[in-house]
Design a protein around this motif. Structure first.
Motif, mmCIF file in Angstrom:
data_model
loop_
_atom_site.group_PDB
_atom_site.id
_atom_site.type_symbol
_atom_site.label_atom_id
_atom_site.label_comp_id
_atom_site.label_asym_id
_atom_site.label_seq_id
_atom_site.Cartn_x
_atom_site.Cartn_y
_atom_site.Cartn_z
ATOM 1 N N GLN A 1 -1.502 0.951 -11.150
ATOM 2 C CA GLN A 1 -2.595 0.804 -10.214
ATOM 3 C C GLN A 1 -2.100 1.205 -8.828
ATOM 4 O O GLN A 1 -1.055 0.768 -8.376
ATOM 5 N N SER A 2 -2.867 2.032 -8.156
ATOM 6 C CA SER A 2 -2.481 2.475 -6.821
ATOM 7 C C SER A 2 -3.408 1.858 -5.774
ATOM 8 O O SER A 2 -4.534 1.479 -6.063
ATOM 9 N N ARG A 3 -2.904 1.738 -4.567
ATOM 10 C CA ARG A 3 -3.654 1.186 -3.449
ATOM 11 C C ARG A 3 -3.783 2.260 -2.381
ATOM 12 O O ARG A 3 -2.909 3.108 -2.245
ATOM 13 N N THR A 4 -4.844 2.210 -1.599
ATOM 14 C CA THR A 4 -5.025 3.134 -0.489
ATOM 15 C C THR A 4 -4.647 2.415 0.795
ATOM 16 O O THR A 4 -5.223 1.375 1.124
ATOM 17 N N LEU A 5 -3.657 2.962 1.499
ATOM 18 C CA LEU A 5 -3.217 2.413 2.772
ATOM 19 C C LEU A 5 -3.619 3.366 3.884
ATOM 20 O O LEU A 5 -3.477 4.576 3.751
ATOM 21 N N LEU A 6 -4.109 2.825 4.973
ATOM 22 C CA LEU A 6 -4.527 3.610 6.123
ATOM 23 C C LEU A 6 -3.757 3.096 7.329
ATOM 24 O O LEU A 6 -3.741 1.889 7.581
ATOM 25 N N SER A 7 -3.105 3.997 8.072
ATOM 26 C CA SER A 7 -2.296 3.583 9.222
ATOM 27 C C SER A 7 -2.766 4.269 10.496
ATOM 28 O O SER A 7 -3.178 5.425 10.473
ATOM 29 N N ARG A 8 -2.666 3.538 11.596
ATOM 30 C CA ARG A 8 -2.868 4.115 12.918
ATOM 31 C C ARG A 8 -1.485 4.358 13.502
ATOM 32 O O ARG A 8 -0.653 3.459 13.566
ATOM 33 N N VAL A 9 -1.248 5.598 13.915
ATOM 34 C CA VAL A 9 0.058 5.994 14.447
ATOM 35 C C VAL A 9 -0.127 6.475 15.879
ATOM 36 O O VAL A 9 -1.022 7.263 16.169
ATOM 37 N N GLY A 10 0.721 5.989 16.780
ATOM 38 C CA GLY A 10 0.652 6.385 18.177
ATOM 39 C C GLY A 10 1.205 7.778 18.401
ATOM 40 O O GLY A 10 1.826 8.378 17.511
ATOM 41 N N VAL A 11 1.012 8.297 19.599
ATOM 42 C CA VAL A 11 1.506 9.633 19.926
ATOM 43 C C VAL A 11 3.033 9.694 19.875
ATOM 44 O O VAL A 11 3.603 10.768 19.734
ATOM 45 N N ASP A 12 3.685 8.526 19.954
ATOM 46 C CA ASP A 12 5.145 8.473 19.863
ATOM 47 C C ASP A 12 5.632 8.469 18.418
ATOM 48 O O ASP A 12 6.827 8.454 18.158
#
Length: 65
Positions: A1-12
């Motif tokens: 079973q796979s999960r969907t991960l969503l990340s917010r990444v800064g300009v750094d």
């Protein structure tokens, strides 16, 4: 079973937050008024829209269609 991960990444390049959307597929995402709206199939086979707080990644709301 796979999960969907969503990340917010800064300009750094450093991640600000990661949200676990569960099992599913992202079809479309847009940003409006401090909310990231993700549309897809969550869980798989069921259409959903999820509203995530832009600053924290916390789920504000979820709607099925």
């Amino acid at each position: 079973q796979s999960r969907t991960l969503l990340s917010r990444v800064g300009v750094d390049g450093c991640p600000h937050w990661t949200a676990d959307l569960g099992e599913g597929v992202v079809e479309l995402a847009t940003h409006t008024g401090g909310v990231l709206v993700v549309v897809g199939n969550f869980p798989l086979g069921a259409g959903s829209a999820i509203g995530l707080d832009d600053a924290t990644g916390k789920e504000r709301w979820r709607s099925s269609f």
